[in-house]
Design an enzyme around this catalytic site. Structure first.
Site, short mmCIF file in Angstrom:
data_model
loop_
_atom_site.label_atom_id
_atom_site.label_comp_id
_atom_site.label_asym_id
_atom_site.label_seq_id
_atom_site.Cartn_x
_atom_site.Cartn_y
_atom_site.Cartn_z
N GLU A 148 2.18 4.16 -1.53
CA GLU A 148 2.29 2.86 -2.19
C GLU A 148 3.32 2.89 -3.33
OE1 GLU A 148 -2.40 1.65 -1.70
OE2 GLU A 148 -1.82 3.11 -3.20
N ASP A 200 -10.21 1.71 -2.12
CA ASP A 200 -8.97 1.18 -2.69
C ASP A 200 -7.91 0.98 -1.63
OD1 ASP A 200 -8.44 3.81 -2.14
OD2 ASP A 200 -7.63 4.32 -4.09
#
Ligand code: NAD
Length: 350
Positions: free
Chosen positions: A65, A236
């Site tokens: 990410e 998450d």
């Protein structure tokens, strides 16, 4: 302090070794408190930030990410991965590095390791949320998932909430033994538990920080009693959650940035319009955090770019104070800014 690059355009680089030295010089708990203070300040200025959900590249085994944000003076991004299977290969689940840049020039002013810094900032964020949401005078926390993040979470709750007892559980007893050994000198009372049910006994704060790329049920509905605060960190990513859905219907849910949490957090399990409260509104006093002693509060933590911005801002200041960095030759510095080719000739073979 000037954010302008040095004459030679060298960028301070904080290596893992420097970060370890910095943490020891400041102290783990003081550093967590300092980062938490920065996060609190930055959450108070929420409207001043460019915000976007992080950009994720998924694979069957993990995610990579990029997490960018900026205010009118500084820009930051973090590169971070999440690969739960990594520990079986001797690698970490989460590693990270990040950069802080001067908005006025676009020049980087800091490049830093962020694996340790992510653990510190995630702990700071958990404790900051708990400061507003956990029952008053909480003394005991269950820590389920005793991996890389766990000690930092416990020390943050000790430093910022006065937690005295930690009840550890991990599906791998070796992880619990490691965590207990690392916390042995902390002044916390450490109880090693044989099941999640045992770990939650008498705890006012339940922290889940497990890593598995699936919809797991670390806490089932009957494990969450009235009045507790749930600090759910491990869920998450799409398809990666830790709580039974029923808990989400009984709890008041607090989130960092809804457009990201709706995709990545525990609330991916419920309708897109399921009510949630943005934590910055609690911190600015626009909305109440904990209302009463019976309320179940849930911090559905996924980790948001502003927290990394706050942490990098903290490190940037400390690096200037301590000099704990290398100068990195990252930026070209032609004598004439338009003569990049001329600069190349500096290295031409004689
Ligand atoms: P880690 O791999 O070092 O530790 C995870 C631990 O969870 C391991 O010890 C493992 O044995 C344990 N575990 C797995 N399944 C379990 C189960 N069913 N019951 C009990 N224990 C179980 O990972 P880490 O670096 O500590 O990160 C933990 C999680 O937190 C990851 O999913 C990571 O993505 C997430 N994370 C979130 C944030 C955030 O800001 N919310 C920040 C960092 C990490």
């Amino acid at each position: 302090m000037s954010l302008a690059p040095s004459d030679k355009a060298l960028v301070p680089f904080v290596s893992v070794d420097h970060m370890m030295q910095l943490v020891h010089r400041i102290g783990v708990k003081s550093m967590i408190q300092g980062i938490a203070a920065n996060i609190e300040d930055d959450f108070r200025r929420w409207d001043r930030f460019d915000k976007t959900p992080r950009v994720a590249a998924h694979s069957p085994v993990g995610v990579i990410e990029l997490m960018p944000t900026a205010d009118d003076a500084l820009y930051a991004f973090k590169y971070v991965n999440g690969h739960p299977k990594n520990t079986r290969e001797g690698l970490q689940t989460v590693t990270a590095f990040g950069l802080l840049a001067d908005v006025a020039t676009g020049y980087p002013v800091l490049l830093s390791e962020m694996t340790l810094l992510t653990a510190l900032r995630t702990a700071a964020m958990s404790a900051l949320a708990a400061k507003y949401l956990a029952p008053a005078n909480a003394t005991t926390m269950a820590m389920i998932g005793n991996g890389a993040q766990s000690e930092f979470q416990c020390l943050a709750m000790q430093a910022m909430l006065g937690i005295r007892e930690i009840r550890l559980f991990d599906s791998d007893p070796a992880a619990t033994a490691k965590c207990a050994a690392n916390l042995a000198q902390s002044g916390l009372t450490i109880i090693r538990c044989a099941s999640p049910e045992e770990a939650i006994q008498g705890a006012q704060i339940l922290t889940t920080c497990t890593a598995d790329k699936k919809n797991a049920t670390i806490l089932s509905d009957n494990m969450v009693g009235a009045g507790v605060h749930v600090n759910a960190i491990g869920g998450d990513c799409p398809g990666k959650t830790e709580l039974a859905e029923a808990i989400l219907h009984r709890a008041d849910i607090f989130v960092e940035y809804p457009p990201q949490t709706r995709v990545e957090g525990e609330i991916q399990q419920v309708a897109q319009d399921h009510p949630v409260t943005e934590l910055w509104r609690v911190i600015t006093g626009q909305t109440q955090g904990r209302r009463d002693a019976a309320q179940i509060t849930l911090f559905d933590s996924v980790g948001f770019a502003i927290e990394d911005f706050s942490a990098l801002r903290y490190v940037h200041e400390k690096v200037h104070e301590t000099g704990l960095c290398h100068d990195l030759d990252l930026l070209a510095d032609p004598d004439d800014p338009r003569d990049l080719f001329g600069m190349l000739m500096r290295a031409a073979p004689v």
